[in-house]
Motif scaffolding. Structure first.
Motif, PDB file in Angstrom:
ATOM      1  N   GLN A  32       4.519  18.871  -8.146  1.00  0.00           N
ATOM      2  CA  GLN A  32       5.020  18.605  -6.798  1.00  0.00           C
ATOM      3  C   GLN A  32       4.084  17.693  -6.013  1.00  0.00           C
ATOM      4  N   VAL A  33       2.797  17.711  -6.335  1.00  0.00           N
ATOM      5  CA  VAL A  33       1.843  16.823  -5.661  1.00  0.00           C
ATOM      6  C   VAL A  33       2.136  15.375  -6.054  1.00  0.00           C
ATOM      7  N   VAL A  34       2.344  15.146  -7.339  1.00  0.00           N
ATOM      8  CA  VAL A  34       2.651  13.797  -7.832  1.00  0.00           C
ATOM      9  C   VAL A  34       3.987  13.339  -7.250  1.00  0.00           C
ATOM     10  N   VAL A  65       2.839  11.053   1.247  1.00  0.00           N
ATOM     11  CA  VAL A  65       1.398  11.202   1.437  1.00  0.00           C
ATOM     12  C   VAL A  65       0.839   9.891   1.992  1.00  0.00           C
ATOM     13  N   ALA A  66       0.020   9.988   3.018  1.00  0.00           N
ATOM     14  CA  ALA A  66      -0.630   8.803   3.584  1.00  0.00           C
ATOM     15  C   ALA A  66      -1.589   8.250   2.538  1.00  0.00           C
ATOM     16  N   ALA A  82       3.702   0.345  -3.817  1.00  0.00           N
ATOM     17  CA  ALA A  82       4.931   1.101  -4.053  1.00  0.00           C
ATOM     18  C   ALA A  82       4.972   2.420  -3.283  1.00  0.00           C
ATOM     19  N   ILE A  83       3.822   3.053  -3.092  1.00  0.00           N
ATOM     20  CA  ILE A  83       3.813   4.361  -2.432  1.00  0.00           C
ATOM     21  C   ILE A  83       3.432   4.275  -0.955  1.00  0.00           C
ATOM     22  N   SER A  84       3.351   3.067  -0.437  1.00  0.00           N
ATOM     23  CA  SER A  84       2.994   2.884   0.964  1.00  0.00           C
ATOM     24  C   SER A  84       4.198   2.810   1.891  1.00  0.00           C
ATOM     25  N   VAL A 109       1.800  12.962   5.441  1.00  0.00           N
ATOM     26  CA  VAL A 109       0.744  13.958   5.562  1.00  0.00           C
ATOM     27  C   VAL A 109      -0.441  13.540   4.695  1.00  0.00           C
ATOM     28  N   SER A 110      -1.563  14.203   4.896  1.00  0.00           N
ATOM     29  CA  SER A 110      -2.760  13.858   4.135  1.00  0.00           C
ATOM     30  C   SER A 110      -2.676  14.412   2.714  1.00  0.00           C
ATOM     31  N   PHE A 111      -3.394  13.772   1.833  1.00  0.00           N
ATOM     32  CA  PHE A 111      -3.471  14.197   0.439  1.00  0.00           C
ATOM     33  C   PHE A 111      -4.012  15.626   0.373  1.00  0.00           C
ATOM     34  N   GLU A 112      -5.032  15.903   1.155  1.00  0.00           N
ATOM     35  CA  GLU A 112      -5.637  17.233   1.162  1.00  0.00           C
ATOM     36  C   GLU A 112      -4.612  18.299   1.575  1.00  0.00           C
ATOM     37  N   ARG A 113      -3.801  17.986   2.565  1.00  0.00           N
ATOM     38  CA  ARG A 113      -2.792  18.950   3.023  1.00  0.00           C
ATOM     39  C   ARG A 113      -1.776  19.235   1.916  1.00  0.00           C
TER      40      ARG A 113
END
Length: 182
Positions: A97-99, A107-108, A134-136, A158-162
């Motif tokens: 789910q993160v990927v 994700v920012a 591509a992910i921006s 949201v942030s990667f950490e979140r």
């Protein structure tokens, strides 16, 4: 928490030193003995005499042509397969789910460490710059489609950490993925 710089970071630091004399190499070897072989190789490469005006040899031209062809043939970014997503999640030690959140532009990008960006790009067989482009974009949800009562709106990134925390990733893995910054 003080993190040890990666070999690439140490070599980059050495390469930009104004002098590559004995004192500089000695300082780096004492500070980073684990990278001694690579530091010595780089030191030799940087001190090698290169003729400035001489023509390139046929071998050098062939190597340059091969590198350019390989780079040109590699797509900047194509949508990764399920297998590539699974491998990327495994490589990072995170749930898929993160990927998926990263690929859906939720994700920012600026919050994703260089380490994680490089690992993802390698798993997706893409360039880091191509993947970042591509992910921006705005958040998408290509895999989900629902009828809505109201006007659709773009969610906030949201942030990667979140995302890692919400996915239940272990604290030590989060620390490793977030701490390995540029």
């Amino acid at each position: 928490m003080t993190s040890v710089p990666t070999e690439e970071e140490v070599l980059d630091g050495f390469a930009v030193e104004p002098n590559h004399d004995d004192a500089t190499i000695r300082r780096y070897l004492l500070a980073y003995p684990q990278y001694a072989e690579s530091l010595i190789d780089l030191s030799r490469e940087l001190s090698r005499e290169i003729p400035e005006d001489g023509p390139l040899s046929d071998r050098e031209i062939a190597r340059i042509d091969l590198a350019v062809r390989r780079y040109a043939e590699r797509p900047a970014f194509t949508q990764p397969t399920v297998g590539q997503c699974r491998a990327a999640a495994k490589e990072l030690g995170v749930p898929r789910q993160v990927v998926t959140a990263i690929l859906e532009c939720k994700v920012a990008v600026e919050t994703i460490s260089r380490f994680a960006r490089e690992k993802l790009a390698a798993q997706f067989d893409a360039t880091v710059d191509g993947m970042i482009a591509a992910i921006s974009g705005p958040p998408t949800s290509a895999s989900r489609s629902y009828k809505a009562d109201g006007q659709p709106s773009v969610g906030e990134k949201v942030s990667f950490e979140r995302v890692l925390r919400e996915a239940g990733v272990a604290e030590d893995v989060i620390a490793d993925l977030v701490a390995k910054e540029d």
